[in-house]
Design an enzyme around this catalytic site. Structure first.
Site, PDB file in Angstrom:
ATOM      1  CG  ASP A  31      -2.007  -1.022   1.145  1.00  0.00           C
ATOM      2  OD1 ASP A  31      -2.757  -0.971   0.163  1.00  0.00           O
ATOM      3  OD2 ASP A  31      -2.111  -1.872   2.057  1.00  0.00           O
ATOM      4  CG  ASP A 170      -7.056  -3.776  -0.513  1.00  0.00           C
ATOM      5  OD1 ASP A 170      -6.840  -4.293   0.595  1.00  0.00           O
ATOM      6  OD2 ASP A 170      -6.392  -2.827  -0.968  1.00  0.00           O
TER       7      ASP A 170
END
Ligand code: DX5
Ligand code: ZN
Length: 207
Positions: A31, A170
């Site tokens: 991320d 996600d």
């Protein structure tokens, strides 16, 4: 089902990446946050690059940034399977084309409040749709239950436009909420895997 493990909430990324390297997780989900597109900010590329030496897994990079252009060449130089930008970010078409220039797979992420039809113009350029099941920005949030119907809608759309893109989900994915994601191809999970004593067991529970 493929599993992509996120280490966003890890207190010791180097250690966790070493442990995850011994599991059969398919990818490491990376991320990246700029403090603009989302409030949070992740460490700069130079620092992140140092800890990647602890993994030989393919990376699944998720750019939660407004302007991905400058970051794409940097991340494309790593061992990347998917490089994903957001449909809500700037110059989507140009940036997807830039990703393809590096001969890696391009992903397009869609936030919970964004309408599915927004992804249509880009379908010919994408290999993966990353369906956000939490608001982007933080690990450890609760799975948004309307994601199930969104996955269905996206699946239908992909068929209609003859796209071979895979679907990844996600945020907030655990051994319970995975049941809402049966139609996905990849599950991204961070806190559920990393809060376990045995990461491999948690990965098995998700598959
Ligand atoms: C959320 C991130 C996710 C997150 C997943 O902004 O994109 O990848 O780290 O972590 P969990 O599984 O804890 O929601
Ligand atoms: Zn992510």
């Amino acid at each position: 089902m493929q599993i992509s493990t996120s280490f966003l909430n890890s207190t010791n990324p180097a250690k966790d990446l070493k442990i995850l390297n011994e599991t059969d997780t398919d990818f490491i989900h990376v991320d990246v946050m700029d403090g603009i597109f989302v409030d949070g900010r992740t460490m700069p590329f130079k620092e992140l690059r140092k800890i990647y030496k602890y993994t030989s897994k393919r990376l699944d990079v998720h750019l939660m940034v407004d302007n991905p252009k400058k970051l794409i060449p940097k991340y494309a130089s790593l061992n990347v399977e998917y490089l994903t930008i957001h449909v809500e970010s700037e110059n989507v078409e140009e940036n997807l084309k830039l990703i393809k220039q590096y001969a890696i797979k391009a992903g397009l992420a869609i936030s919970p409040e964004t309408k599915v039809k927004e992804i249509v113009p880009y379908l010919p350029l994408v290999d993966m749709i990353l369906v956000m099941s939490v608001e982007p920005g933080k690990g450890g949030q609760a799975f948004i239950s309307k994601t199930k119907s969104k996955i269905k809608e996206i699946k239908k759309l992909l068929k209609e436009y003859k796209s071979k893109a895979v679907i990844s989900v996600d945020g907030g994915v655990n051994d319970q909420t995975k049941n809402e994601c049966n139609e996905a191809d990849i599950l991204v999970s961070g806190s559920y895997i990393l809060s376990g004593e045995n990461y491999q067991e948690r990965i098995n529970n998700l598959r």
